[in-house]
Every structure is written in C-alpha cells, then in structure tokens.
Scaffold this active site. Structure first.
Site, PDB file in Angstrom:
ATOM      1  N   ASN A   1       1.027  -1.235  -0.162  1.00  0.00           N
ATOM      2  CA  ASN A   1       0.024  -0.133   0.129  1.00  0.00           C
ATOM      3  C   ASN A   1       0.723   1.302   0.029  1.00  0.00           C
ATOM      4  OD1 ASN A   1      -1.693  -2.339   0.835  1.00  0.00           O
ATOM      5  ND2 ASN A   1      -3.248  -0.579   0.980  1.00  0.00           N
ATOM      6  N   ASP A   2       1.849   1.382   0.629  1.00  0.00           N
ATOM      7  CA  ASP A   2       2.919   2.330   0.812  1.00  0.00           C
ATOM      8  C   ASP A   2       3.421   2.527  -0.577  1.00  0.00           C
ATOM      9  OD1 ASP A   2       2.652   3.607   3.639  1.00  0.00           O
ATOM     10  OD2 ASP A   2       4.183   2.103   4.187  1.00  0.00           O
ATOM     11  N   LEU A   3       4.251   1.582  -1.217  1.00  0.00           N
ATOM     12  CA  LEU A   3       4.759   1.575  -2.423  1.00  0.00           C
ATOM     13  C   LEU A   3       3.792   1.788  -3.582  1.00  0.00           C
ATOM     14  CD1 LEU A   3       7.329  -1.140  -1.991  1.00  0.00           C
ATOM     15  CD2 LEU A   3       7.594   1.210  -1.806  1.00  0.00           C
TER      16      LEU A   3
END
Length: 394
Positions: free
Chosen positions: A167-169
């Site tokens: 989700n971050d990337l």
C-alpha cells in the site's frame, strides 16, 4: 549524459518514512530537482536500521538523488524560508496526517496563493475526506481494512500481510502518476492543482480480481496461496529440492504441461477439462501434479518448460534474486558513493527509456547537507544564514 524528462521540475519533499519519499525519489530518478525539507532533528527514518558507518540503510534506500535542508517550520522565520522556496517550486509532496499542514501554515490553500502554478500532493492513510480521514494510516492497517490481508496466505490459514509494503509503495506510484498528470495539465491551463492520494484507495484500486469475483459471483474472495484467483495452473509447485512457479493456464500450455510432467490422463479427466473445472477441484489437482514434480529438482522442470515456451521460474531468495545474471544485465543493482557510508548498493531504475532515461546521480543527502547553498540561492547572505543556524531555525 542524456537529457532527463523532469530536469526542469523542482519538487519540495516534506514527506517522511515510505510512501512520500519513494514518490519523490521516483521523480528525482527521472531528473527532477528534489529538495527534502526535514525538521531540525532530521526525519525519523534516519534512525532506522540497518546501518552502514552509522548511516541508515532504510533512509538511503528511498532518498537518493535528493538535496537536503533542515528547517523549523514551527517558527515564523522557518515558515518564511519555506515560502521563499515555494516561489521557486513546481511540486510539493507531503504525507502528514490531515490537518497538520494547516497548523504549520504549509497547506495547499496557503501555498497556492503564493504560487498558483504549484502542484500539491498530499499522501495519507485514508485521504483528506471521508469518515476515516482523521485516522493515522500505516501500510499494515490499510492492508487489513481494504481486504488484502483477507486474501493473502494459504487457504484456511490466518490473515497474512503481504511481504512487501504494497500500500505504501503502490500509493507512491499512484501519487507520482497524479503529479505527472497534473504537470501535463498545467501546460494547458498554466494552473497547479491539489492531489489527494491515500493508502486506503490504493489497496482498493489494486484489488481488481478480488472485486470482480465478489461483484460478479457474490462469493467472498478467499486466500489462494500462490495460486491465481481465476485460472490454473498458475502457481507454485514443489520439486524435489524446493519450489518453482509455472503459468500453464492457456489451453496449448496446459496440454504440453500434462505431457511434460507425465500426466497425460489429466487432459481427459472431467475434473480438469477446463479452467473452471480445475479451479473447482484445486486440492486434488495440485496433489496429482506434485506427485510428479517432486520426483525431479527444480532445474529439471524449468529446463523442460523453457524448451516448449511455458512460462516458469524458480522461487528465489533475495540473495539469489539480487545476484541473478538477469538482474545484473538489466542494471537493477548499482553502487552509489555516500560521503559517510562509502559505496552503498542501490536498486536500479525499473523503467528503461530510450531518449530520456532515468539516472542515479547521488546518494541520499546528509541531514541539512544543502542548507547553505539553497538559502544562498534564495538570497540569504552568510550573516543571515549564520543567524538562522544560531537560533535553530535551520
């Protein structure tokens, strides 16, 4: 040196940890001048392991190609420095919890009044509006709330987080896509705009097969291990010395696959006559295949599949993957000189461009490394800069 597509773009990076810094690094890799603005004590990731010569490998991994300046935005003088910087900027990236930038006086409304052409990207856990918008957001929380953890892992097992901070990337990728879209729009309107990217939206946006399964069948998607949600065989199988993956779900590949593993009778078995039937009998399907594949090592099967064009590959550890000859040929591992840590390894540019290729020009900045040069460019003389340092503004 080749020309770079973004070499006339200045990005002010207010973000910390993962999603924001990775987004701005992607822009920096394509030539943008990224100025990382940190608080006086530096951002928290600088203290994260692993270390080399006392420098954080985690920080260096996602902050290359950037300049660095430390400014206390909680002071009037610090705010003014930032406003002077904004007059020269094209893009701002921040990932504070909604409301923080307003309190610091660096929100979109304030900055766009200074520079109407500014593209301002906010990255947060749940976005700038909606019932969860005020919550703090982490990759783990977003993976759970968007359904990703409910379909990761083996059937019947506990919920499992994806091994990568997807989700971050993923949000970093979506945010950079939004920024580039806004910059292109600006060439026609001469106006900037606000971009709202969130880890929550990213998790949903990546759930293309899972949402389709639910909407068109009414069934709740379940974990499939290494298998595909909609087709088989497309998964990992055991060999005598480990696991390998294979994608033989196309009809012509399925026929060749059965012949290679010595199970031609599966072609006539009603349980496996088509993709839907194979998915309905997955447990016995895998059992019959692995009775054969476990009789030989991975290399044997991979060679056989390669001969007939069936996509297949070994399941590598990271040492195996990073030292793979194809990794080296694709320039996906390189070395960067760091003023303290010395030569450090870095991942390469994943998108190869024929006329405006990306490049890795420098390591992550030391804390406040470019403070003097940036302030001088903005018109601050040596006496003023010394005064700012003495008063801990920079």
């Amino acid at each position: 040196m080749h020309a770079q597509a973004l070499d006339d773009i200045r990005v002010i990076d207010l973000s910390q940890v993962m999603a924001g810094p990775y987004c701005s690094m992607l822009l920096a890799d394509m030539g943008a001048e990224v100025i990382k603005v940190e608080p006086p004590q530096g951002e928290s990731t600088r203290s994260w392991p692993p270390y080399k010569e006392g420098e954080s490998g985690a920080f260096m991994a996602i902050n290359r190609n950037k300049k660095g300046i430390n400014v206390n935005l909680k002071t009037k003088e610090g705010q003014q420095i930032f406003y002077d910087l904004i007059k020269t900027a094209d893009v701002v990236v921040e990932n504070f919890r909604p409301g923080v930038v307003k309190r610091l006086g660096v929100d979109y409304d304030t900055l766009s009044a200074i520079n109407p052409k500014l593209v301002y990207c906010s990255i947060s856990g749940f976005g700038q509006y909606g019932p969860y918008s005020s919550r703090g957001g982490y990759d783990l929380i977003a993976q759970g709330m968007t359904g990703i953890m409910s379909v990761t892992g083996e059937p019947g097992g506990d919920p499992v987080k994806c091994g990568l901070p997807i989700n971050d990337l993923g949000t970093a990728l979506f945010a950079s896509y939004g920024i580039l879209t806004a910059l292109y729009s600006r060439t026609k309107t001469n106006e900037g705009q606000f971009i709202d990217a969130s880890l929550f939206d990213t998790g949903l946006a990546l759930s293309v097969w899972e949402s389709a399964q639910y909407w068109y069948t009414g069934a709740t998607p379940q974990p499939t291990g290494s298998g595909h949600r909609l087709s088989a065989p497309y998964q990992a199988f055991r060999a005598s010395d480990g696991h390998f993956t294979v994608g033989a779900d196309a009809p012509h590949h399925w026929k060749m696959f059965c012949e290679i593993i010595g199970r031609p009778e599966m072609l006539e078995d009603e349980r496996f006559k088509d993709n839907e039937s194979r998915m309905d009998h997955m447990e016995v399907f895998v059992q019959m295949i692995e009775e054969q594949t476990t009789t030989q090592p991975r290399s044997y099967w991979l060679e056989k599949f390669e001969e007939v064009g069936i996509p297949a590959g070994s399941i590598n550890t990271y040492p195996e993957s990073l030292n793979d000859p194809h990794t080296q040929a694709r320039d996906m591992v390189c070395e960067v000189d760091h003023p303290v840590a010395g030569k450090v390894k870095a991942l390469g540019i994943p998108v190869k461009m024929s006329k405006t290729p990306g490049s890795i020009r420098k390591s992550a900045p030391l804390a406040g490394e470019d403070t003097n040069s940036i302030l001088s460019e903005l018109g601050y003389d040596e006496e003023k800069i010394e005064s700012l340092r003495k008063n801990e503004i920079v």
